[in-house]
Design a protein around this motif. Structure first.
Motif, PDB file in Angstrom:
ATOM      1  N   CYS A   1       4.877  -9.408  11.928  1.00  0.00           N
ATOM      2  CA  CYS A   1       4.484  -8.075  11.440  1.00  0.00           C
ATOM      3  C   CYS A   1       5.691  -7.159  11.250  1.00  0.00           C
ATOM      4  CB  CYS A   1       3.487  -7.437  12.399  1.00  0.00           C
ATOM      5  SG  CYS A   1       4.110  -7.251  14.084  1.00  0.00           S
TER       6      CYS A   1
ATOM      7  N   ARG B   1       0.636  -4.588  14.679  1.00  0.00           N
ATOM      8  CA  ARG B   1       1.596  -4.515  13.572  1.00  0.00           C
ATOM      9  C   ARG B   1       2.852  -3.740  13.959  1.00  0.00           C
ATOM     10  NH1 ARG B   1      -0.769  -5.470   7.688  1.00  0.00           N
ATOM     11  NH2 ARG B   1      -2.524  -6.768   8.274  1.00  0.00           N
TER      12      ARG B   1
ATOM     13  N   GLU C   1       1.780  -7.062   5.165  1.00  0.00           N
ATOM     14  CA  GLU C   1       1.333  -6.219   4.045  1.00  0.00           C
ATOM     15  C   GLU C   1       1.359  -7.017   2.741  1.00  0.00           C
ATOM     16  OE1 GLU C   1       2.516  -1.750   5.618  1.00  0.00           O
ATOM     17  OE2 GLU C   1       4.062  -3.029   4.787  1.00  0.00           O
TER      18      GLU C   1
ATOM     19  N   ASN D   1      -4.458 -10.858  -0.397  1.00  0.00           N
ATOM     20  CA  ASN D   1      -5.868 -10.960   0.007  1.00  0.00           C
ATOM     21  C   ASN D   1      -6.761 -10.022  -0.799  1.00  0.00           C
ATOM     22  OD1 ASN D   1      -5.791 -13.027   1.769  1.00  0.00           O
ATOM     23  ND2 ASN D   1      -5.641 -11.779   3.629  1.00  0.00           N
ATOM     24  N   GLU D   2      -6.254  -8.803  -1.096  1.00  0.00           N
ATOM     25  CA  GLU D   2      -7.059  -7.870  -1.896  1.00  0.00           C
ATOM     26  C   GLU D   2      -7.352  -8.491  -3.257  1.00  0.00           C
ATOM     27  OE1 GLU D   2      -4.958  -4.149  -1.849  1.00  0.00           O
ATOM     28  OE2 GLU D   2      -5.405  -3.875   0.292  1.00  0.00           O
TER      29      GLU D   2
ATOM     30  N   ASP E   1      -1.645  -8.894   2.753  1.00  0.00           N
ATOM     31  CA  ASP E   1      -2.774  -7.996   2.456  1.00  0.00           C
ATOM     32  C   ASP E   1      -2.945  -7.842   0.949  1.00  0.00           C
ATOM     33  OD1 ASP E   1      -3.185  -7.529   5.159  1.00  0.00           O
ATOM     34  OD2 ASP E   1      -2.006  -5.677   5.197  1.00  0.00           O
TER      35      ASP E   1
END
Ligand code: HEM
Ligand code: SF4
Ligand code: FES
Lengths: 210, 246
Positions: B84, B59, B35, B41-42, B38
């Motif tokens: 994960c 996950r 996360e 990456n966003e 993530d």
């Protein structure tokens, strides 16, 4: 690796026991060295058994080193790109001690054979009795020689501490119920070998055996 | 928490790749490691950058997709945990974290942190199966299995094929994975008919893939998220030696 290693461990046990004869007397040690050469006489010529043992040992040493080199080459081929950060989770003992320790042991072995077997780098020279070579080699004035042997023998001990249980694992004789016993046994055998091998040189250097 | 990441970026198999530094801010300690990626990456997408490619699926620690080497340890330092399932609370605020893909010649990098683990599939194809008529599930007690064998087989069967063992092994050996699969089948009655031929085929395939040889360092089992025990390798060696003696 496992089989050739086992051959060498068995040899080391015998070799260590033989060396301890120096504590009885020079003659006892020399007689033992002669016995190694005259065993099986008159059934077979002088030095038959010893030569066989030497050949088996030489083959074991060569195959053991060959296996180590090919394992290490395969390892390099299998990881062409190294990690930027790498942290061992199992101590890294086996990786470092076995490889670098192994190289140290080989270098020592060459020196050792030149010293006590062939006598070419020994103060008494090649024409002398094994006991004379041993006692002159570890004379108090040559304490540095004893130090070299000490480092080398400790290396052998560390090598075997992993090597012995590892051989059982490689041959498929290990399981979770035996690990503790195997590791303890390996450490014990290694410790006995280290103590047994170091006793004569230390005794000579410190003047206990003359 | 605020973190500095050093991440391996590689645009494709032929790119030589490099480590790139990123700042990630306002990370919640309750986030999982993925996360946290993530979130980064966003931001990268918003900034018009290429997001960091990493594998993941379930996950929840059961699929084996999410492998990466975190601070030099496969799946990170948390014991028996997949990436994960690793949570950010195990990291210090302000820490620098190094993230690299599995490093092994048989696991070529596809992109960034994604590697191709098809070599594992080919090892399974070589013998990781039982050739029995597969009808409906048999009655529970129609085929007796010793309790110890059932337990050991089950332990081995929990391997999720993540490849952490290979990544951690100084020899790049796949022995723990292959041994887990061999042991799982060779301890059960259904696995007996092909026991030795299976061990031979799978070990030979493992070697053919270019994995290194096992020197019993124990690095694999230390990082394995499922704690696959080292004695599976002894079991594999035993079966393999018997197969070759025949
Ligand atoms: C401090 C410990 C050691 C001492 C005092 C010692 C002493 C000796 C002596 C006196 C000989 C010659 C025997 C003879 O000519 O009959 C010998 C031979 C030999 N030693 Fe050692 N040794 C030691 C440690 C080791 C170690 C650790 C190894 C193995 C790595 C080793 C390997 C050999 C070999 C291969 C031979 C030749 C055997 C043969 O001729 O068949 N030694 N040693
Ligand atoms: S043995 Fe463990 S580390 Fe290796 S693939 Fe299976 S689950 Fe992953
Ligand atoms: S994503 Fe499935 S095990 Fe981590």
């Amino acid at each position: 690796m496992a089989v050739t290693g086992a051959v060498m461990v068995l040899f080391l046990v015998g070799h260590m026991l033989g060396n301890l004869k120096i504590f009885i007397s020079r003659d006892s040690f020399n007689d033992y060295a002669t016995a190694l050469r005259t065993l099986l006489e008159p059934l077979a010529p002088y030095r038959t058994l010893l030569t066989i043992v030497e050949v088996v040992l030489a083959v074991s040493v060569v195959l053991h080193i060959w296996a180590a080199i090919s394992l290490s080459r395969r390892a390099h081929a299998a990881r062409p790109v190294k990690y930027a950060a790498k942290k061992s989770q199992a101590g890294g003992y086996a990786t470092h001690i076995m490889r670098y320790g192994g190289v140290t042991i080989v270098l020592f072995l060459v020196w050792h054979l030149l010293d006590l077997t062939f006598g070419v780098v020994n103060p008494k020279g090649p024409v002398s009795t094994p006991a004379d070579r041993m006692i002159a080699g570890f004379d108090p004035s040559r304490w540095w020689m004893t130090l070299i042997y000490l480092v080398a023998v400790v290396m052998v001990g560390l090598h075997l501490r992993h090597g012995i249980w590892s051989a059982f694992q490689t041959l498929g004789w290990a399981n979770r119920n035996r690990y503790k016993a195997l590791r303890t046994g390996a450490a014990l055998v290694s410790a006995v070998l280290v103590i047994g091998f170091l006793a004569p040189p230390l005794a000579i250097t410190f003047g206990v055996v003359k | 928490m605020n973190l500095t990441l050093k991440v391996w970026r590689q645009s494709g198999p032929s790119d030589s790749g490099r480590m790139v530094k990123y700042r990630v801010e306002e990370v919640s300690p309750d986030m999982s490691f993925l996360e946290m990626l993530d979130v980064l990456n966003e931001r990268l997408i918003l900034e018009g950058d290429d997001p960091i490619a990493f594998d993941h699926d379930c996950r929840e620690g059961i699929c084996g997709m999410c492998g990466m080497v975190i601070n030099g340890v496969a799946h990170g330092e948390q014991v028996a945990t997949t990436t994960c399932q690793l949570h950010m609370r195990h990291f210090e605020d302000g820490a620098t974290i190094t993230i690299e893909p599995w490093r092994a010649a048989p696991f070529p990098v596809v992109k960034d942190l994604v590697v191709d683990r098809s070599a594992f599939d080919r090892i399974i194809q070589a013998g990781g199966f039982v050739s029995v008529p597969a009808g409906s599930a048999p009655d529970a007690h129609s085929l007796p299995v010793r309790k110890e064998d059932a337990d050991s087989a089950f332990d081995a069967a929990t391997c999720i094929g993540c490849g952490a063992c290979v990544a951690a092994c100084p020899n790049g050996s796949a022995s723990l994975f292959t041994a887990a699969k061999i042991t799982h089948l060779s301890l059960l009655p259904q696995g007996q008919p092909e026991r030795l031929s299976r061990a031979k085929a799978m070990v030979d395939q493992m070697d053919a893939e270019g994995f290194g040889g096992c020197t019993n360092t124990g690095e694999c089992t230390a990082v394995c998220p499922k704690g696959i025990p080292l004695d599976t390798i002894a079991q594999m060696n035993s079966d393999y030696l018997k197969a070759n003696a025949k």
